[in-house]
Design an enzyme around this catalytic site. Structure first.
Site, PDB file in Angstrom:
ATOM      1  N   ASP A 124      39.119  30.806  35.301  1.00 13.76           N
ATOM      2  CA  ASP A 124      38.947  31.267  33.921  1.00 13.76           C
ATOM      3  C   ASP A 124      39.267  30.199  32.886  1.00 13.76           C
ATOM      4  O   ASP A 124      39.198  30.453  31.678  1.00 13.76           O
ATOM      5  CB  ASP A 124      39.778  32.531  33.677  1.00 13.76           C
ATOM      6  N   ASP A 185      32.065  37.055  37.576  1.00 14.27           N
ATOM      7  CA  ASP A 185      32.555  36.642  36.261  1.00 14.27           C
ATOM      8  C   ASP A 185      32.504  35.119  36.085  1.00 14.27           C
ATOM      9  O   ASP A 185      32.443  34.606  34.968  1.00 14.27           O
ATOM     10  CB  ASP A 185      34.015  37.058  36.032  1.00 14.27           C
TER      11      ASP A 185
HETATM   12  N1  GLY Z   1      37.034  38.349  34.186  1.00 15.60           N
HETATM   13  C1  GLY Z   1      37.885  39.419  34.486  1.00 15.60           C
HETATM   14  C2  GLY Z   1      37.404  40.723  34.002  1.00 15.60           C
HETATM   15  O1  GLY Z   1      36.289  40.860  33.518  1.00 15.60           O
HETATM   16  O2  GLY Z   1      38.157  41.673  34.105  1.00 15.60           O
END
Ligand code: GLY
Length: 418
Positions: A124, A185
């Site tokens: 992330d 994601d």
């Molecule tokens: N990227 C983590 C979520 O969408 O919860």
């Protein structure tokens, strides 16, 4: 910092916001933007240099809790960038020097974080540094922010695993249970690597992005056009093993937010590379998502649920999808599809404005109500959340601010002041 009262006075008059009249003939979206900016500014004053938690609790954001090595309100986790991203969006709407100052000040803490090596064990980093340091470089020519974003991109590259050709998602890379895993994601973390490739001229970044996106497309996007949330590879041989979920209703269900990340991430990859397969992948994610919308246009937290279900909605998935569909429409070559995706983005955004924002009866310091973070773990269910707020204001910005340039797009210019 300025007082709440003083900052509130500087909230722009709705009539003076730079709004695209063709997109907003009734002025509903301009009103929604003004309400959102008022909350963003109020929150900036209320929280000062501290960060709120991922989600609201009973309607309001508490401070991010203390954790080992981190004080209460410290910059850790994957969602603090959305708080700062909101400040940059506010500055783009208002051109106000105080909004810029707040955004730059928060951004400086992301530069500090990467240089201090604090809480960086995650893919992330793409979210975290695109919306903060890359944006500060792009909008304000902040050289320290540029260097910090490059350091974050370098760190993210340590998660690129040979021979699987994936950017690994979370946690300790030496943990065998996590080592070969990526998640849908991750597509939204690719723009940081793309940007780093452009800035440095080093082809290794684009090559990692190309291989990772291809692996996500061929293994996480299922034949029926739904997506797995997560997928495992054998990290030693690169053999694809199995799909699973982490935040969805089941391994074979379709987690709504994951599908929304797919719409947006593949569309962005098509914009960046021109890869026709990425356009097809984004369309497939979009068509599946749109075929599973309930009547009010705001999805349940997993697409296995439909009208008549009492499952909670995930407004954040709808906000991400609204941005993703607008992005897809902007790169779509087929006029009929372009119209469908742009229309769906507009409908979803208006449904959020009309039914999922705070009111006198349902007050909140979030911009968007009724999201779900992680239902299986009963975390942040039916609450506001930082990424929901960010993508809601991004969707409003896309719809209303003429000439707005997305932070997720490849560079088209050197950094510098607007
Ligand atoms: N990227 C983590 C979520 O969408 O919860």
């Amino acid at each position: 910092m300025t007082s709440i009262e003083a900052r509130t006075e500087t909230v722009p008059d709705v009539a003076n916001l730079p709004v695209n009249p063709a997109a907003d003939p009734a002025g509903d979206l301009a009103t929604a933007v003004a309400a959102a900016l008022t909350t963003v500014r109020r929150n900036a004053v209320a929280f000062g240099d501290l960060f709120p938690d991922d989600t609201t609790r009973d309607g309001d954001y508490p401070l991010r809790p203390a954790a080992e090595g981190f004080a209460e309100g410290a910059n850790r986790g994957w969602t603090t960038c959305f708080w700062t991203g909101l400040q940059w969006l506010a500055h783009e709407h208002t051109g106000d020097a105080t909004d810029r100052e707040v955004a730059l000040r928060q951004t400086a803490d992301f530069a500090r974080r990467v240089h201090a090596g604090e809480d960086l064990d995650t893919h992330d980093l793409g979210f975290l540094y695109t919306l903060t340091c890359v944006t500060a470089w792009r909008l304000a020519g902040d050289e320290e922010a540029r260097d910090a974003a490059l350091a974050a991109a370098d760190h993210l590259m340590t998660r690129f695993l040979e021979p699987a050709g994936i950017v690994q998602a979370w946690g300790d890379l030496s943990d065998p249970a996590q080592r070969g895993r990526t998640i849908v994601d991750s597509l939204m973390n690719m723009p940081l690597l793309t940007w780093a490739g452009e800035v440095t001229g080093e082809p290794r970044f684009a090559e990692a992005v190309r291989r990772h996106v291809e692996q996500v497309r061929t293994h996480l996007l299922r034949p029926d056009d739904s997506t797995f949330h997560t997928f495992y590879w054998d990290a030693e041989t690169g053999e694809p093993l199995r799909g699973a979920t982490e935040q969805g209703a089941g391994d074979d269900s379709c987690w709504a937010r994951g599908q929304a990340w797919g719409i947006y991430g593949f569309a962005l990859h098509h914009r960046t590379t021109g890869d026709p397969e990425a356009l097809v992948a984004s369309r497939r994610c979009a068509d599946y998502f749109l075929a599973h919308l309930p009547a009010d246009g705001v999805v349940f937290w997993d697409l296995v649920y439909g009208d008549g279900s009492d499952a909670p909605r995930d407004s954040s998935a709808a906000a991400i999808a609204a941005c993703g569909l607008a992005e897809l429409a902007s790169v779509e070559s087929d006029p009929q599809r372009r119209e469908t995706y742009a229309g769906a983005a507009d409908r979803m955004l208006r449904a959020l404005v009309a039914g999922y924002t705070p009111t006198v009866d349902e007050p909140s310091d979030a911009l968007l109500l009724h999201a779900v973070y992680d239902a299986p773990k009963n975390k942040g269910v039916d609450e506001g959340c930082l990424w929901g707020d960010y993508f809601y204001l991004e969707a409003l910005t896309r719809a209303t601010l003429p000439g707005w340039r997305s932070p997720w797009w490849p560079s088209d210019a050197e950094g510098g002041d607007r």
